[in-house]
Design a protein around this motif. Structure first.
Motif, PDB file in Angstrom:
ATOM      1  N   ASP A  51     -56.697  56.156-114.679  1.00  5.82           N
ATOM      2  CA  ASP A  51     -57.060  57.571-114.534  1.00  5.82           C
ATOM      3  C   ASP A  51     -55.892  58.389-113.988  1.00  5.82           C
ATOM      4  N   LEU A  52     -55.117  57.802-113.070  1.00  3.92           N
ATOM      5  CA  LEU A  52     -53.942  58.506-112.546  1.00  3.92           C
ATOM      6  C   LEU A  52     -52.923  58.744-113.655  1.00  3.92           C
ATOM      7  N   GLU A  53     -52.758  57.769-114.533  1.00  2.27           N
ATOM      8  CA  GLU A  53     -51.844  57.952-115.674  1.00  2.27           C
ATOM      9  C   GLU A  53     -52.317  59.104-116.548  1.00  2.27           C
ATOM     10  N   ASN A  54     -53.613  59.173-116.791  1.00  2.62           N
ATOM     11  CA  ASN A  54     -54.166  60.274-117.583  1.00  2.62           C
ATOM     12  C   ASN A  54     -53.985  61.616-116.878  1.00  2.62           C
ATOM     13  N   LEU A  55     -54.176  61.645-115.570  1.00  2.00           N
ATOM     14  CA  LEU A  55     -53.954  62.883-114.808  1.00  2.00           C
ATOM     15  C   LEU A  55     -52.501  63.320-114.889  1.00  2.00           C
ATOM     16  N   ARG A  56     -51.601  62.369-114.826  1.00  2.00           N
ATOM     17  CA  ARG A  56     -50.178  62.699-114.922  1.00  2.00           C
ATOM     18  C   ARG A  56     -49.860  63.287-116.299  1.00  2.00           C
ATOM     19  N   ASP A  57     -50.456  62.727-117.330  1.00  2.00           N
ATOM     20  CA  ASP A  57     -50.251  63.275-118.680  1.00  2.00           C
ATOM     21  C   ASP A  57     -50.775  64.712-118.755  1.00  2.00           C
ATOM     22  N   LEU A  58     -51.926  64.961-118.145  1.00  2.00           N
ATOM     23  CA  LEU A  58     -52.483  66.319-118.133  1.00  2.00           C
ATOM     24  C   LEU A  58     -51.594  67.283-117.345  1.00  2.00           C
ATOM     25  N   SER A  67     -44.182  76.565-119.688  1.00  6.61           N
ATOM     26  CA  SER A  67     -42.748  76.551-120.015  1.00  6.61           C
ATOM     27  C   SER A  67     -41.900  75.938-118.901  1.00  6.61           C
ATOM     28  N   CYS A  68     -42.412  74.911-118.289  1.00  4.78           N
ATOM     29  CA  CYS A  68     -41.610  74.192-117.287  1.00  4.78           C
ATOM     30  C   CYS A  68     -41.881  72.696-117.415  1.00  4.78           C
ATOM     31  N   PRO A  69     -41.388  72.078-118.499  1.00  4.20           N
ATOM     32  CA  PRO A  69     -41.619  70.647-118.678  1.00  4.20           C
ATOM     33  C   PRO A  69     -41.056  69.846-117.509  1.00  4.20           C
ATOM     34  N   LEU A  70     -41.810  68.869-117.095  1.00  3.47           N
ATOM     35  CA  LEU A  70     -41.436  68.055-115.945  1.00  3.47           C
ATOM     36  C   LEU A  70     -40.779  66.758-116.398  1.00  3.47           C
ATOM     37  N   PRO A  71     -39.746  66.324-115.698  1.00  2.41           N
ATOM     38  CA  PRO A  71     -39.253  64.966-115.962  1.00  2.41           C
ATOM     39  C   PRO A  71     -40.303  63.982-115.446  1.00  2.41           C
ATOM     40  N   ARG A  72     -40.382  62.833-116.030  1.00  4.17           N
ATOM     41  CA  ARG A  72     -41.366  61.837-115.618  1.00  4.17           C
ATOM     42  C   ARG A  72     -40.990  61.306-114.238  1.00  4.17           C
ATOM     43  N   ALA A  73     -41.856  61.536-113.256  1.00  6.24           N
ATOM     44  CA  ALA A  73     -41.586  61.098-111.883  1.00  6.24           C
ATOM     45  C   ALA A  73     -41.703  59.584-111.788  1.00  6.24           C
ATOM     46  N   ARG A  74     -40.918  59.028-110.892  1.00  4.36           N
ATOM     47  CA  ARG A  74     -40.987  57.592-110.626  1.00  4.36           C
ATOM     48  C   ARG A  74     -41.611  57.392-109.261  1.00  4.36           C
ATOM     49  N   GLY A  75     -42.011  56.167-109.012  1.00  4.49           N
ATOM     50  CA  GLY A  75     -42.609  55.833-107.718  1.00  4.49           C
ATOM     51  C   GLY A  75     -41.533  55.656-106.662  1.00  4.49           C
ATOM     52  N   LEU A  76     -41.844  54.860-105.683  1.00  6.52           N
ATOM     53  CA  LEU A  76     -40.932  54.599-104.582  1.00  6.52           C
ATOM     54  C   LEU A  76     -39.810  53.674-105.017  1.00  6.52           C
ATOM     55  N   GLU A  77     -38.580  54.020-104.685  1.00  7.85           N
ATOM     56  CA  GLU A  77     -37.440  53.191-105.061  1.00  7.85           C
ATOM     57  C   GLU A  77     -37.348  51.933-104.205  1.00  7.85           C
ATOM     58  N   THR A  78     -37.805  51.990-102.986  1.00  6.96           N
ATOM     59  CA  THR A  78     -37.709  50.853-102.070  1.00  6.96           C
ATOM     60  C   THR A  78     -38.978  50.022-102.060  1.00  6.96           C
ATOM     61  N   PHE A  79     -39.790  50.171-103.067  1.00  7.55           N
ATOM     62  CA  PHE A  79     -41.116  49.552-103.079  1.00  7.55           C
ATOM     63  C   PHE A  79     -41.064  48.025-103.102  1.00  7.55           C
ATOM     64  N   GLU A  80     -40.080  47.442-103.786  1.00  3.76           N
ATOM     65  CA  GLU A  80     -40.013  45.986-103.906  1.00  3.76           C
ATOM     66  C   GLU A  80     -39.918  45.304-102.539  1.00  3.76           C
ATOM     67  N   SER A  81     -39.282  45.947-101.586  1.00  2.00           N
ATOM     68  CA  SER A  81     -39.123  45.349-100.258  1.00  2.00           C
ATOM     69  C   SER A  81     -40.419  45.353 -99.457  1.00  2.00           C
ATOM     70  N   LEU A  82     -41.456  45.997 -99.981  1.00  2.00           N
ATOM     71  CA  LEU A  82     -42.718  46.080 -99.256  1.00  2.00           C
ATOM     72  C   LEU A  82     -43.696  44.980 -99.644  1.00  2.00           C
ATOM     73  N   GLY A  83     -43.264  44.045-100.470  1.00  2.00           N
ATOM     74  CA  GLY A  83     -44.147  42.981-100.929  1.00  2.00           C
ATOM     75  C   GLY A  83     -44.824  42.229 -99.798  1.00  2.00           C
ATOM     76  N   GLY A  84     -44.093  41.942 -98.729  1.00  2.00           N
ATOM     77  CA  GLY A  84     -44.666  41.221 -97.590  1.00  2.00           C
ATOM     78  C   GLY A  84     -45.773  42.005 -96.910  1.00  2.00           C
ATOM     79  N   VAL A  85     -45.589  43.306 -96.793  1.00  2.00           N
ATOM     80  CA  VAL A  85     -46.613  44.157 -96.181  1.00  2.00           C
ATOM     81  C   VAL A  85     -47.878  44.126 -97.027  1.00  2.00           C
ATOM     82  N   LEU A  86     -47.703  44.218 -98.337  1.00  2.00           N
ATOM     83  CA  LEU A  86     -48.855  44.221 -99.231  1.00  2.00           C
ATOM     84  C   LEU A  86     -49.605  42.897 -99.181  1.00  2.00           C
TER      85      LEU A  86
END
Length: 118
Positions: A51-58, A67-86
């Motif tokens: 649903d979040l993907e669909n909201l982003r498309d909308l 008249s202001c197309p958005l570049p596709r946003a990315r998530g957190l760049e440091t996310f991989e280092s959070l694996g232990g927390v998750l």
């Protein structure tokens, strides 16, 4: 029920209740939540992530219509280092993320009524 304002140690990477003032910031916020939910590997959040993907498309369609197309946003760049927390706190991460996501979506809905900028 967990308050979206509650601080849980190690979960500071989950966006809090900062105002989302523009379409690009909305897309960025949704991208972060989508990344978090996808990393939980929980059947409970698969549909929410879709649903979040669909909201982003909308949001991108709305931005294009203004008249202001958005570049596709990315998530957190440091996310991989959070694996232990998750791994250590999957349930807490899920509860806090969903609670904060709900608050963020409600804020976005209010902001969209005010016709936010790009």
């Amino acid at each position: 029920s967990v308050s979206s304002k509650q601080r849980v140690a190690g979960l500071d990477f989950i966006p809090g209740l900062q105002p989302v003032l523009s379409l690009s910031r909305m897309d960025q916020t949704l991208a972060i939540y989508q990344q978090i939910l996808n990393s939980l590997h929980s059947r409970n959040v698969v549909q929410i992530s879709n649903d979040l993907e669909n909201l982003r498309d909308l949001l991108h369609l709305l931005a294009s219509s203004k008249s202001c197309p958005l570049p596709r946003a990315r998530g957190l760049e440091t996310f991989e280092s959070l694996g232990g927390v998750l791994e250590a706190s999957l349930y807490s991460t899920e509860v806090v993320a969903l609670s904060r996501l709900q608050a963020a979506l409600q804020d976005m809905l209010r902001r969209l009524d005010l016709s936010p900028g790009c």
